[in-house]
Motif scaffolding. Structure first.
Motif, PDB file in Angstrom:
ATOM      1  N   GLU A  23      -8.507  -0.825   2.521  1.00  0.00           N
ATOM      2  CA  GLU A  23      -8.703  -2.174   3.073  1.00  0.00           C
ATOM      3  C   GLU A  23      -7.552  -2.600   3.988  1.00  0.00           C
ATOM      4  OE1 GLU A  23      -9.482  -4.825  -0.171  1.00  0.00           O
ATOM      5  OE2 GLU A  23     -11.006  -3.516  -1.038  1.00  0.00           O
ATOM      6  N   TYR A 116       5.025   0.738  -2.911  1.00  0.00           N
ATOM      7  CA  TYR A 116       4.069  -0.348  -2.725  1.00  0.00           C
ATOM      8  C   TYR A 116       3.968  -0.655  -1.232  1.00  0.00           C
ATOM      9  CZ  TYR A 116       8.090  -3.552  -2.289  1.00  0.00           C
ATOM     10  OH  TYR A 116       9.251  -4.172  -1.886  1.00  0.00           O
ATOM     11  N   ARG A 120       1.437  -6.445  -0.543  1.00  0.00           N
ATOM     12  CA  ARG A 120       0.366  -6.129  -1.487  1.00  0.00           C
ATOM     13  C   ARG A 120       0.914  -5.671  -2.842  1.00  0.00           C
ATOM     14  NH1 ARG A 120      -4.082  -2.700   1.916  1.00  0.00           N
ATOM     15  NH2 ARG A 120      -5.267  -3.122   0.004  1.00  0.00           N
ATOM     16  N   SER A 122       1.275  -7.232  -5.541  1.00  0.00           N
ATOM     17  CA  SER A 122       0.612  -7.825  -6.710  1.00  0.00           C
ATOM     18  C   SER A 122      -0.800  -7.307  -6.936  1.00  0.00           C
ATOM     19  CB  SER A 122       0.573  -9.356  -6.572  1.00  0.00           C
ATOM     20  OG  SER A 122       1.883  -9.877  -6.558  1.00  0.00           O
ATOM     21  N   GLU A 123      -1.251  -6.341  -6.118  1.00  0.00           N
ATOM     22  CA  GLU A 123      -2.592  -5.785  -6.306  1.00  0.00           C
ATOM     23  C   GLU A 123      -2.602  -4.785  -7.459  1.00  0.00           C
ATOM     24  OE1 GLU A 123      -4.429  -4.318  -2.772  1.00  0.00           O
ATOM     25  OE2 GLU A 123      -3.797  -6.043  -1.554  1.00  0.00           O
ATOM     26  N   PRO A 124      -3.783  -4.566  -8.083  1.00  0.00           N
ATOM     27  CA  PRO A 124      -3.876  -3.601  -9.198  1.00  0.00           C
ATOM     28  C   PRO A 124      -3.775  -2.154  -8.716  1.00  0.00           C
ATOM     29  CG  PRO A 124      -6.029  -4.537  -8.716  1.00  0.00           C
ATOM     30  CD  PRO A 124      -5.045  -5.298  -7.877  1.00  0.00           C
ATOM     31  N   TYR A 125      -3.359  -1.288  -9.641  1.00  0.00           N
ATOM     32  CA  TYR A 125      -3.191   0.134  -9.359  1.00  0.00           C
ATOM     33  C   TYR A 125      -3.947   0.953 -10.392  1.00  0.00           C
ATOM     34  CZ  TYR A 125       0.612  -0.493  -5.977  1.00  0.00           C
ATOM     35  OH  TYR A 125       1.353  -0.816  -4.872  1.00  0.00           O
ATOM     36  N   LYS A 151      -1.990  -3.803 -13.788  1.00  0.00           N
ATOM     37  CA  LYS A 151      -2.479  -5.014 -13.125  1.00  0.00           C
ATOM     38  C   LYS A 151      -1.769  -5.262 -11.799  1.00  0.00           C
ATOM     39  CE  LYS A 151       0.604  -8.169 -15.649  1.00  0.00           C
ATOM     40  NZ  LYS A 151       0.672  -9.337 -16.564  1.00  0.00           N
ATOM     41  N   ASP A 152      -0.545  -4.724 -11.647  1.00  0.00           N
ATOM     42  CA  ASP A 152       0.192  -4.858 -10.396  1.00  0.00           C
ATOM     43  C   ASP A 152       1.315  -3.826 -10.373  1.00  0.00           C
ATOM     44  OD1 ASP A 152       2.190  -5.914 -12.091  1.00  0.00           O
ATOM     45  OD2 ASP A 152       1.684  -7.984 -11.589  1.00  0.00           O
TER      46      ASP A 152
END
Length: 490
Positions: A23, A116, A120, A122-125, A151-152
């Protein structure tokens, strides 16, 4: 965000990593490898272990990638909506903050090699591990098979992992919290003894603080054949490296001491965290002056909880207390830095010996000033107030809501419990390099102890033959009982 981790040749000690970034809507992105890791407040330069790196499009075309700092890269996306970063990381070191792979073990600290994408974090992994068949995974992250979820990025890099066919473990439950003790190494653990003692100090810590921050917790232990002692606190786990693996009483004493210390970090620093470190900035130093709270209070409580839980005898506890007295007074009694300044300078050389008479240890002097404060509060209130109340106040106000505390917040919390200003304490113990002997012996006298110094620099902690002082000592180290041992073990 997705990571795939594999090892094609275990003897090479190379992790092969593919980082997939979906994305994308920009002409370029920047990816950051952390410069340091939680629990070790110094720049680590993990990027030096990256052997090669490349950026690939969805149709396997190479994209432009170049460094903009020592551990940051800019990737030209060429209009691609999804990019893969492929690289190899050399995992050869075994301490509690590194990564290591060979023919029978994967030991991963994701902070060492996971990146990271700027903006971004705080996005899930998800992390897919191409593990050899039959490997068990020990990790605080939730998993399905060989796929882990975070979760991040903060949770990902605060969750180390052991994976092997030869992992050993035991489990126990205290007040609804699932604890798991994992071992890797050449030893046969006495699980009955370990479970009994771990259950006791876990129960004591939870009883003192009132609740536990997580629903599960993992003690990850890597036992080496050589002498070693290192532990690091994490989100819902701790990574501990000990040795030698002779299964003697020395190894067991080390296991208890470091495990109790690291468990208390689940409150103190993992959640009760200095505001300067909330959230972590992984690109640079996060300076703070309260490491004497984070590490000093934790060092003090690690052994206190073992005594209160009945794991340590009086004699064992006093022996441990004498250890950090000796380490402070024999190594840095004449240091010119205050404890607060040495907290700040951890980022400079806090884990090295350094030049003579400059800094103090936030662990050893920090534990001693925590002892002084605890005994002062107890003497003033006849044990109605103590450092326990300070830690609970910090938990309720700053840890549980996870908002971070300042140095001023700590001072006001202590003085609220004390019911008075404590200028003598902040001046003599925290903000100057005033010698500690007088304040320490003044506090110790309340519980029938006395520290003696000798002309050759040696330190000795003496137990005074005083019945009233012994009663005070017993109250100081008394168990905080919520559930009986029999009820808990059921």
């Amino acid at each position: 965000m997705h990571y795939n981790v594999s090892v094609s040749d275990p003897q090479s000690h190379l992790l092969l990593i593919t980082y997939t970034i979906p994305e994308i809507n920009d002409d370029y992105i920047e990816i950051q490898l952390p410069s340091w890791r939680p629990g070790r407040y110094e720049i680590q330069n993990f990027a030096k272990n990256i052997q090669f790196i490349e950026a690939i499009s969805a149709d396997q075309q190479k994209l432009s990638i170049h460094k903009v700092t020592k551990d940051r890269w800019r990737v030209g996306t060429a209009g691609e909506k999804e990019v893969q970063i492929r690289y190899a990381y050399y995992a050869i070191s075994q301490n509690a903050g590194t990564s290591y792979v060979d023919e029978e073990l994967w030991y991963l600290n994701f902070i060492n090699f996971c990146m990271y994408t700027e903006g971004r974090i705080s996005e899930p992994y998800t992390i897919h591990l191409e593990l050899p068949e039959g490997y068990q995974i020990a990790c605080g992250l939730p998993s399905t098979g060989n796929v882990l979820s975070a979760k991040d990025f903060y949770q990902l890099v605060d969750s180390p992992l052991l994976a092997s066919q030869s992992l050993q473990k035991c489990e126990y439950v205290v007040r609804g919290v699932q604890f798991k003790i994992w071992m890797h190494g050449n030893l046969r653990p006495n699980w009955r003894r370990i479970e009994r003692d771990f259950r006791r100090f876990s129960r004591e810590q939870i009883a003192t603080m009132g609740e536990f921050p997580e629903t599960d917790y993992h003690f990850l232990n890597l036992i080496l054949p050589t002498a070693f002692y290192h532990g690091v606190e994490h989100h819902n786990s701790t990574m501990i490296v000990l040795g030698p693996d002779d299964e003697g009483e020395g190894l067991y004493a080390d296991l208890l001491g470091v495990s109790s210390h690291e468990l208390f970090h689940a409150w103190n620093i993992i959640r009760i965290r200095p505001k300067e470190m909330l959230p972590y900035d992984f690109t640079k130093e996060n300076y703070f002056r309260t490491c004497f709270v984070a590490e000093g209070c934790t060092t003090y409580y690690g052994d206190v909880f073992l005594k209160r839980a009945g794991v340590f005898t009086d004699e064992t506890y006093i022996k441990e207390l004498q250890v950090y007295m000796k380490r402070h007074f024999e190594n840095s009694a004449h240091a010119t830095q205050s404890l607060a300044d040495s907290s700040f300078d951890l980022w400079l050389d806090g884990y090295e010996k350094g030049i003579p008479n400059r800094k103090v240890s936030v662990y050893h002097k920090g534990a001693l000033v925590a002892l002084i404060l605890d005994l002062f509060l107890r003497k003033k209130s006849n044990h109605a107030q103590s450092l326990d109340d300070v830690m609970r106040l910090l938990w309720v106000r700053f840890g549980k809501p996870f908002v971070g505390y300042t140095l001023e917040d700590y001072i006001s919390s202590v003085e609220e419990v004390a019911g008075e200003t404590l200028e003598w304490y902040w001046n003599d113990c925290i903000f100057t390099s005033e010698p500690l002997e007088f304040r320490l012996n003044e506090a110790l006298a309340f519980v029938g102890l006395q520290m003696s110094t000798f002309s050759n620099g040696n330190i000795q902690l003496n137990v005074l033959d005083d019945f009233k002082a012994k009663l005070q000592r017993d109250k100081w180290l008394a168990t905080v009982q919520v559930l009986s041992l029999e009820e808990e073990e059921e």
